[in-house]
Design a protein around this motif. Structure first.
Motif, PDB file in Angstrom:
ATOM      1  N   GLN A 144       0.824  -1.206   0.000  1.00 13.23           N
ATOM      2  CA  GLN A 144       0.000   0.000   0.000  1.00 13.23           C
ATOM      3  C   GLN A 144       0.863   1.263   0.000  1.00 13.23           C
ATOM      4  OE1 GLN A 144      -2.988  -0.352  -0.770  1.00 13.23           O
ATOM      5  NE2 GLN A 144      -4.328  -1.173   0.795  1.00 13.23           N
ATOM      6  N   GLN A 145       1.948   1.262   0.764  1.00 16.69           N
ATOM      7  CA  GLN A 145       2.787   2.450   0.894  1.00 16.69           C
ATOM      8  C   GLN A 145       3.873   2.510  -0.165  1.00 16.69           C
ATOM      9  OE1 GLN A 145       2.292   4.973   3.154  1.00 16.69           O
ATOM     10  NE2 GLN A 145       3.914   6.076   2.061  1.00 16.69           N
ATOM     11  N   LEU A 146       4.277   1.368  -0.676  1.00 17.30           N
ATOM     12  CA  LEU A 146       5.449   1.296  -1.546  1.00 17.30           C
ATOM     13  C   LEU A 146       5.345   2.215  -2.754  1.00 17.30           C
ATOM     14  CD1 LEU A 146       7.174  -2.062  -2.477  1.00 17.30           C
ATOM     15  CD2 LEU A 146       6.969  -0.235  -4.145  1.00 17.30           C
ATOM     16  N   THR A 147       4.215   2.168  -3.452  1.00 15.11           N
ATOM     17  CA  THR A 147       4.095   2.990  -4.660  1.00 15.11           C
ATOM     18  C   THR A 147       3.966   4.473  -4.334  1.00 15.11           C
ATOM     19  OG1 THR A 147       1.729   2.471  -4.691  1.00 15.11           O
ATOM     20  CG2 THR A 147       3.162   1.173  -6.123  1.00 15.11           C
ATOM     21  N   LEU A 148       3.362   4.797  -3.195  1.00 15.85           N
ATOM     22  CA  LEU A 148       3.286   6.204  -2.802  1.00 15.85           C
ATOM     23  C   LEU A 148       4.685   6.760  -2.563  1.00 15.85           C
ATOM     24  CD1 LEU A 148       0.261   6.111  -0.319  1.00 15.85           C
ATOM     25  CD2 LEU A 148       0.246   6.618  -2.770  1.00 15.85           C
ATOM     26  N   GLU A 176      -9.366   8.772  -1.052  1.00 17.72           N
ATOM     27  CA  GLU A 176     -10.768   8.389  -0.881  1.00 17.72           C
ATOM     28  C   GLU A 176     -11.215   7.432  -1.981  1.00 17.72           C
ATOM     29  OE1 GLU A 176     -15.226  10.440  -0.579  1.00 17.72           O
ATOM     30  OE2 GLU A 176     -13.444  11.692  -0.913  1.00 17.72           O
ATOM     31  N   VAL A 177     -10.891   7.761  -3.225  1.00 17.99           N
ATOM     32  CA  VAL A 177     -11.266   6.901  -4.347  1.00 17.99           C
ATOM     33  C   VAL A 177     -10.553   5.552  -4.248  1.00 17.99           C
ATOM     34  CG1 VAL A 177     -11.124   6.620  -6.850  1.00 17.99           C
ATOM     35  CG2 VAL A 177     -11.834   8.817  -5.877  1.00 17.99           C
ATOM     36  N   ALA A 178      -9.265   5.588  -3.955  1.00 15.91           N
ATOM     37  CA  ALA A 178      -8.481   4.353  -3.875  1.00 15.91           C
ATOM     38  C   ALA A 178      -8.958   3.463  -2.739  1.00 15.91           C
ATOM     39  CB  ALA A 178      -7.000   4.682  -3.707  1.00 15.91           C
ATOM     40  N   ASP A 179      -9.419   4.058  -1.643  1.00 18.52           N
ATOM     41  CA  ASP A 179      -9.912   3.257  -0.525  1.00 18.52           C
ATOM     42  C   ASP A 179     -11.130   2.439  -0.931  1.00 18.52           C
ATOM     43  OD1 ASP A 179     -10.008   2.621   2.447  1.00 18.52           O
ATOM     44  OD2 ASP A 179     -11.978   3.528   2.185  1.00 18.52           O
ATOM     45  N   GLY A 180     -12.064   3.065  -1.644  1.00 19.20           N
ATOM     46  CA  GLY A 180     -13.246   2.339  -2.108  1.00 19.20           C
ATOM     47  C   GLY A 180     -12.889   1.265  -3.116  1.00 19.20           C
ATOM     48  N   VAL A 181     -11.956   1.579  -4.016  1.00 13.18           N
ATOM     49  CA  VAL A 181     -11.512   0.604  -5.009  1.00 13.18           C
ATOM     50  C   VAL A 181     -10.866  -0.593  -4.317  1.00 13.18           C
ATOM     51  CG1 VAL A 181      -9.832   0.200  -6.863  1.00 13.18           C
ATOM     52  CG2 VAL A 181     -11.274   2.241  -6.900  1.00 13.18           C
ATOM     53  N   TYR A 182     -10.042  -0.331  -3.337  1.00 13.30           N
ATOM     54  CA  TYR A 182      -9.386  -1.428  -2.614  1.00 13.30           C
ATOM     55  C   TYR A 182     -10.396  -2.295  -1.880  1.00 13.30           C
ATOM     56  CZ  TYR A 182      -6.971  -4.028   0.975  1.00 13.30           C
ATOM     57  OH  TYR A 182      -6.559  -5.054   1.798  1.00 13.30           O
ATOM     58  N   ARG A 183     -11.245  -1.664  -1.104  1.00 13.13           N
ATOM     59  CA  ARG A 183     -12.168  -2.404  -0.232  1.00 13.13           C
ATOM     60  C   ARG A 183     -13.127  -3.284  -1.029  1.00 13.13           C
ATOM     61  NH1 ARG A 183     -14.177   1.691   1.835  1.00 13.13           N
ATOM     62  NH2 ARG A 183     -16.053   1.794   0.542  1.00 13.13           N
ATOM     63  N   LEU A 225      -9.641   8.934 -13.067  1.00 12.43           N
ATOM     64  CA  LEU A 225     -10.420   8.904 -11.825  1.00 12.43           C
ATOM     65  C   LEU A 225     -10.364  10.200 -11.043  1.00 12.43           C
ATOM     66  CD1 LEU A 225      -9.677   5.312 -10.473  1.00 12.43           C
ATOM     67  CD2 LEU A 225     -11.899   6.224 -11.176  1.00 12.43           C
ATOM     68  N   VAL A 226      -9.193  10.822 -10.982  1.00 13.95           N
ATOM     69  CA  VAL A 226      -9.015  12.048 -10.200  1.00 13.95           C
ATOM     70  C   VAL A 226      -8.195  13.030 -11.024  1.00 13.95           C
ATOM     71  CG1 VAL A 226      -8.163  13.061  -8.055  1.00 13.95           C
ATOM     72  CG2 VAL A 226      -9.054  10.712  -8.041  1.00 13.95           C
ATOM     73  N   GLY A 227      -8.724  14.212 -11.247  1.00  6.96           N
ATOM     74  CA  GLY A 227      -7.986  15.211 -12.007  1.00  6.96           C
ATOM     75  C   GLY A 227      -7.974  14.911 -13.490  1.00  6.96           C
ATOM     76  N   GLU A 228      -7.049  15.557 -14.190  1.00 10.48           N
ATOM     77  CA  GLU A 228      -6.989  15.478 -15.649  1.00 10.48           C
ATOM     78  C   GLU A 228      -5.915  14.541 -16.164  1.00 10.48           C
ATOM     79  OE1 GLU A 228      -9.127  17.140 -17.758  1.00 10.48           O
ATOM     80  OE2 GLU A 228     -10.189  17.509 -15.875  1.00 10.48           O
ATOM     81  N   SER A 229      -5.201  13.873 -15.246  1.00  8.50           N
ATOM     82  CA  SER A 229      -4.088  13.022 -15.657  1.00  8.50           C
ATOM     83  C   SER A 229      -4.092  11.727 -14.846  1.00  8.50           C
ATOM     84  CB  SER A 229      -2.746  13.757 -15.453  1.00  8.50           C
ATOM     85  OG  SER A 229      -2.736  14.993 -16.148  1.00  8.50           O
ATOM     86  N   THR A 231      -3.163   9.118 -12.171  1.00  9.01           N
ATOM     87  CA  THR A 231      -2.673   9.183 -10.790  1.00  9.01           C
ATOM     88  C   THR A 231      -2.601   7.778 -10.212  1.00  9.01           C
ATOM     89  OG1 THR A 231      -4.849   9.383  -9.737  1.00  9.01           O
ATOM     90  CG2 THR A 231      -3.777  11.441 -10.450  1.00  9.01           C
ATOM     91  N   GLU A 232      -2.157   7.716  -8.973  1.00  7.93           N
ATOM     92  CA  GLU A 232      -2.105   6.465  -8.225  1.00  7.93           C
ATOM     93  C   GLU A 232      -3.441   5.736  -8.240  1.00  7.93           C
ATOM     94  OE1 GLU A 232      -0.482   3.585  -5.450  1.00  7.93           O
ATOM     95  OE2 GLU A 232       0.528   5.136  -6.621  1.00  7.93           O
ATOM     96  N   ALA A 233      -4.534   6.479  -8.212  1.00  7.29           N
ATOM     97  CA  ALA A 233      -5.859   5.852  -8.203  1.00  7.29           C
ATOM     98  C   ALA A 233      -6.089   5.028  -9.462  1.00  7.29           C
ATOM     99  CB  ALA A 233      -6.942   6.915  -8.049  1.00  7.29           C
ATOM    100  N   ASP A 234      -5.673   5.530 -10.607  1.00 12.81           N
ATOM    101  CA  ASP A 234      -5.854   4.794 -11.864  1.00 12.81           C
ATOM    102  C   ASP A 234      -5.013   3.523 -11.890  1.00 12.81           C
ATOM    103  OD1 ASP A 234      -7.572   6.736 -13.471  1.00 12.81           O
ATOM    104  OD2 ASP A 234      -5.879   8.022 -12.931  1.00 12.81           O
ATOM    105  N   ILE A 235      -3.799   3.600 -11.363  1.00 12.04           N
ATOM    106  CA  ILE A 235      -2.942   2.420 -11.324  1.00 12.04           C
ATOM    107  C   ILE A 235      -3.599   1.324 -10.497  1.00 12.04           C
ATOM    108  CG2 ILE A 235      -0.705   1.531 -10.560  1.00 12.04           C
ATOM    109  CD1 ILE A 235       0.442   4.340 -11.099  1.00 12.04           C
ATOM    110  N   ARG A 236      -4.164   1.703  -9.361  1.00 12.88           N
ATOM    111  CA  ARG A 236      -4.767   0.712  -8.458  1.00 12.88           C
ATOM    112  C   ARG A 236      -6.019   0.082  -9.054  1.00 12.88           C
ATOM    113  NH1 ARG A 236      -3.426   2.232  -2.219  1.00 12.88           N
ATOM    114  NH2 ARG A 236      -1.293   2.961  -2.595  1.00 12.88           N
ATOM    115  N   LEU A 237      -6.762   0.839  -9.832  1.00 11.95           N
ATOM    116  CA  LEU A 237      -7.942   0.264 -10.482  1.00 11.95           C
ATOM    117  C   LEU A 237      -7.533  -0.611 -11.666  1.00 11.95           C
ATOM    118  CD1 LEU A 237     -10.946  -0.075 -11.007  1.00 11.95           C
ATOM    119  CD2 LEU A 237     -10.943   2.178 -12.131  1.00 11.95           C
ATOM    120  N   PHE A 238      -6.590  -0.154 -12.451  1.00 11.45           N
ATOM    121  CA  PHE A 238      -6.204  -0.874 -13.668  1.00 11.45           C
ATOM    122  C   PHE A 238      -5.776  -2.303 -13.377  1.00 11.45           C
ATOM    123  CE2 PHE A 238      -2.764  -2.268 -16.510  1.00 11.45           C
ATOM    124  CZ  PHE A 238      -3.437  -2.291 -17.721  1.00 11.45           C
TER     125      PHE A 238
END
Length: 348
Positions: A144-148, A176-183, A225-229, A231-238
């Motif tokens: 969870q922390q490694l990629t951050l 917030e988005v990544a938390d829902g995706v993870y859970r 998912l977040v913003g115009e580019s 982010t970490e959230a997209d990586i976690r969903l992909f």
């Protein structure tokens, strides 16, 4: 794999029905949560060439790290070890390398780096893992922390033009988005797949498809998912979406519908797959062989399905019509290093 029950890709275990009754799947917490930081405050300073990232291309959690490393251009600073997609009871193996040893660490099994850190600790041997090359000791398996930290603490070693995958102004929304995706999704497919009771399975499966519907709605009017580019959230969903039809739909019984049957999410996933740094890290052969041959409690025959057809991943997605800039003010990563190219036949 160490630990009781049936091993997952990251070393967590699904508790067996016979030994434990109807006990829900529970993901193991990262036992080694040290951080590699720019100031070395945790005892592990960022240093080029000092550490080795160990991944399995089958594992969605390890795939996050592989994608982040590519996008940020850390190939020269953080070397990469790729394990065999099939483990045995001694953990992830380096049988893809000459003589069955990692050429940098000199070990046959990842558990050797774990043992060098803490002998016979009571947990599974998981990927991703970062190992300190000089000592051969595991540093962290905190996926969870490694990629951050790769996105923030390693910034001095990022390539010129590297994207900001965890922009400070968007971190609260990304989290917030990544938390829902993870859970509901990243972990939800495992809860469904390793369920030992009907109600447990149906609840997990319900969470998976409820989250997919929410994500489909969110992504119907925005490219990322977040913003115009990216982010970490997209990586976690992909990393879950790219495995969905190949393994989660059938093997984990998440079969209410396929990814390809959701026009928004299928186009979004193809958009990312065709973005340098994403699809070029994916090995569908490793993914399928791991899930179908390692999880013998779910698939006792070990037969690996011939499908699905992968050619659709390269078809036009038209997501660029929604705007957005994949790398923000940055640029795409360069070519994949020759030693890290996914073999032909393992990709579309």
């Amino acid at each position: 794999m160490s630990g009781d029950g049936e091993a997952t890709t990251d070393g967590s275990t699904a508790q067996s029905n016979e030994a434990y009754g109807r006990k829900a799947f529970k993901r193991s917490r990262s036992h080694f949560a040290d951080r590699i930081t720019a100031d070395g405050a945790h005892g592990w300073p960022v240093e080029p060439g000092r550490y080795r990232l160990v991944i399995s291309r089958a594992c969605p959690w390890a795939s996050r790290a592989a994608i982040s490393r590519r996008l940020l251009g850390l190939e020269d600073a953080l070397s990469l070890a790729v394990t065999d997609p099939l483990q045995d009871d001694r953990s992830w193996r380096f049988t893809l390398d000459p003589d069955g040893r990692d050429p940098v660490l000199g070990i046959r099994y990842l558990h050797e780096a774990y043992d060098a850190r803490e002998k016979e600790y009571p947990g599974g041997v998981s990927v991703p893992a970062i190992v300190d090359v000089p000592s051969g000791r595991l540093v962290t398996n905190d996926y969870q922390q490694l990629t951050l930290d790769l996105a923030t603490e390693w910034s001095a070693l990022h390539r010129p033009g590297a994207p900001d995958l965890y922009p400070e102004a968007l971190r609260e929304e990304i989290d917030e988005v990544a938390d829902g995706v993870y859970r509901d999704l990243n972990n939800g497919v495992y809860r469904a797949g390793f369920a030992t009771g009907q109600q447990e399975y149906e609840e997990a499966c319900g969470d998976v498809f409820r989250r997919l519907a929410l994500l489909s709605e969110r992504l119907s009017t925005r490219r990322y998912l977040v913003g115009e580019s990216i982010t970490e959230a997209d990586i976690r969903l992909f990393t879950t979406l790219v495995r969905f039809d190949a393994v989660y739909h059938g093997h984990f019984k998440c079969n209410r519908h396929k990814l390809t049957e959701d026009p928004v999410l299928w186009a979004y996933a193809r958009d990312l797959y065709q973005t340098p740094g994403f699809g070029d890290t994916v090995d569908f052969d490793h993914v399928k062989r791991h899930y179908y041959q390692v999880h013998t409690g779910i698939n006792p025959t070990g037969i690996v399905p011939v499908g699905p057809d992968l050619h659709g991943w390269l078809t036009p997605h038209r997501r660029e019509e929604l705007g957005g800039r994949p790398f923000g003010d940055g640029t795409p990563p360069g070519p994949v290093p020759a030693a890290e190219v996914v073999p032909a036949g393992h990709r579309p």
